[in-house]
Design a protein around this motif. Structure first.
Motif, mmCIF file in Angstrom:
data_model
loop_
_atom_site.group_PDB
_atom_site.id
_atom_site.type_symbol
_atom_site.label_atom_id
_atom_site.label_comp_id
_atom_site.label_asym_id
_atom_site.label_seq_id
_atom_site.Cartn_x
_atom_site.Cartn_y
_atom_site.Cartn_z
ATOM 1 N N ALA A 163 0.300 -1.057 0.094
ATOM 2 C CA ALA A 163 -0.191 -0.139 -0.212
ATOM 3 C C ALA A 163 1.019 1.333 -0.104
ATOM 4 O O ALA A 163 0.093 1.856 0.335
ATOM 5 N N ARG A 164 2.245 1.119 -0.543
ATOM 6 C CA ARG A 164 2.412 2.281 -0.995
ATOM 7 C C ARG A 164 2.210 3.696 -1.618
ATOM 8 O O ARG A 164 3.200 4.552 -1.611
ATOM 9 N N THR A 165 1.225 3.328 -2.727
ATOM 10 C CA THR A 165 0.943 3.981 -3.499
ATOM 11 C C THR A 165 -0.624 4.267 -2.870
ATOM 12 O O THR A 165 -1.198 3.967 -2.349
ATOM 13 N N ARG A 166 -0.792 5.568 -3.937
ATOM 14 C CA ARG A 166 -1.986 5.662 -3.262
ATOM 15 C C ARG A 166 -3.402 5.571 -3.404
ATOM 16 O O ARG A 166 -4.004 5.439 -3.026
ATOM 17 N N PRO A 167 -3.197 5.052 -4.709
ATOM 18 C CA PRO A 167 -4.910 4.309 -5.884
ATOM 19 C C PRO A 167 -4.492 2.764 -4.155
ATOM 20 O O PRO A 167 -5.079 2.490 -4.348
ATOM 21 N N PHE B 150 -9.167 1.126 -9.450
ATOM 22 C CA PHE B 150 -9.193 1.582 -9.829
ATOM 23 C C PHE B 150 -9.487 3.240 -10.417
ATOM 24 O O PHE B 150 -8.977 3.813 -11.271
ATOM 25 N N VAL B 151 -10.816 3.751 -9.923
ATOM 26 C CA VAL B 151 -10.697 5.382 -10.431
ATOM 27 C C VAL B 151 -9.709 6.025 -9.833
ATOM 28 O O VAL B 151 -9.760 7.410 -10.470
ATOM 29 N N ALA B 152 -8.543 6.062 -8.368
ATOM 30 C CA ALA B 152 -7.566 6.277 -7.769
ATOM 31 C C ALA B 152 -6.735 6.638 -9.321
ATOM 32 O O ALA B 152 -5.752 7.356 -8.794
ATOM 33 N N GLU B 153 -6.683 5.027 -9.597
ATOM 34 C CA GLU B 153 -5.535 5.199 -10.207
ATOM 35 C C GLU B 153 -5.657 5.494 -11.474
ATOM 36 O O GLU B 153 -4.249 6.363 -12.535
ATOM 37 N N HIS B 154 -6.905 5.563 -11.959
ATOM 38 C CA HIS B 154 -7.165 6.101 -12.943
ATOM 39 C C HIS B 154 -7.201 8.308 -13.235
ATOM 40 O O HIS B 154 -6.538 8.647 -14.088
ATOM 41 N N TRP B 155 -7.739 8.692 -12.110
ATOM 42 C CA TRP B 155 -7.543 10.474 -11.778
ATOM 43 C C TRP B 155 -6.012 10.931 -11.436
ATOM 44 O O TRP B 155 -5.720 11.295 -12.090
ATOM 45 N N GLN B 156 -4.984 10.002 -10.864
ATOM 46 C CA GLN B 156 -3.433 9.602 -10.911
ATOM 47 C C GLN B 156 -3.286 10.083 -11.899
ATOM 48 O O GLN B 156 -2.410 10.834 -11.935
ATOM 49 N N THR B 157 -3.059 9.485 -13.262
ATOM 50 C CA THR B 157 -2.362 8.965 -14.470
ATOM 51 C C THR B 157 -3.196 10.385 -15.298
ATOM 52 O O THR B 157 -2.493 10.999 -15.582
ATOM 53 N N ARG B 158 -4.340 10.705 -15.236
ATOM 54 C CA ARG B 158 -4.967 11.697 -15.743
ATOM 55 C C ARG B 158 -4.040 13.266 -15.021
ATOM 56 O O ARG B 158 -3.797 13.955 -15.927
ATOM 57 N N ARG B 159 -4.226 13.137 -13.797
ATOM 58 C CA ARG B 159 -3.700 14.922 -13.372
ATOM 59 C C ARG B 159 -2.108 14.610 -13.597
ATOM 60 O O ARG B 159 -1.452 16.010 -13.623
#
Length: 234
Positions: free
Chosen positions: A182-186, A222-231
């Motif tokens: 759990a080292r990454t925010r997603p 999934f949503v958090a990773e998608h949002w982080q990638t777009r940001r």
């Protein structure tokens, strides 16, 4: 055994040895839990050999105890073990030049700890025999350790006092495996959302709160990773 295999085996065993200590209480508690729902020693060890997945074993025991339908027990075990599809896909390149029998044995022996400790090193190594030694040595060690201490729990189930609440040691062992992942925010959000969802929905019939928690965790990650990638792309 080639020299590369021996070097890989020594490195893998040394890297995994500290983490393997945490398997001992987990295995003992699993053995006690299987006996506590009425399984005989032979049935408990048979399940342990066939399933060889502590989380799935502990997760399905309440269903077995209550006489839940076989399909629900099977689906619960399947959902609890879905992470191994991701684990095996992640390390598959390390086994692409090995024969079929090795890949099959690796799939049976794969556990969370060996993946967490050795995935990066296996994928980064060029020598096939070194990779195989690095994987198989701690995996066989883990399998032997698990079988021995589950047997200790199975045979000692009547001796251990009920008020010791050893089941909490399983939760601690799982947390030790989860924290490095759990080292990454997603990943952190997925863990928190999934855990809260499972707790809040625990009263659903047929333990469906567990499935709901898993679905919530996956969707949140999934949503958090998608949002982080777009940001990051902006």
């Amino acid at each position: 055994m080639s020299d590369a295999f021996r070097k890989g085996a020594r490195a893998g065993w040394a890297d995994f040895l500290p983490m393997s200590v945490g398997l001992i209480p987990w295995a003992v508690v699993t053995g006690i839990a299987m006996r506590s729902i009425g399984l005989s020693p032979v049935e408990a060890m048979g399940m342990n050999l066939i399933v060889y997945a502590g989380t799935a074993q502990l997760g399905t025991l309440p269903l077995i105890a209550t006489g839940a339908p076989l399909w629900l027990i099977f689906v619960t075990a399947l959902v609890l073990n879905l992470r191994f599809v991701i684990f095996s896909a992640a390390i598959a390149p390390a086994f692409h030049d090995h024969h079929w029998a090795r890949r099959v044995s690796a799939s049976y022996l794969l556990v969370d700890g060996v993946f967490a400790v050795g995935a990066d090193k296996m994928l980064g190594a060029r020598e096939p025999e070194w990779r195989w030694g690095y994987f198989i040595a701690p995996s066989v060690w883990c399998w032997c350790l698990w079988q021995v201490f589950v047997l200790v729990g199975v045979l000692g189930a009547e001796i251990v006092p009920r008020d010791w609440s050893l089941e909490f040691m399983v939760t601690i062992a799982l947390m030790l495996l989860m924290i490095p992942m759990a080292r990454t925010r997603p990943m952190l959000l997925a863990a928190v959302a999934g855990g809260l969802g499972a707790v809040l929905l625990r009263d659903l019939p047929l333990r469906l709160g567990l499935f709901a928690g898993i679905a919530i965790g996956i969707a949140s990650g999934f949503v958090a990773e998608h949002w982080q990638t777009r940001r990051a792309e902006r």
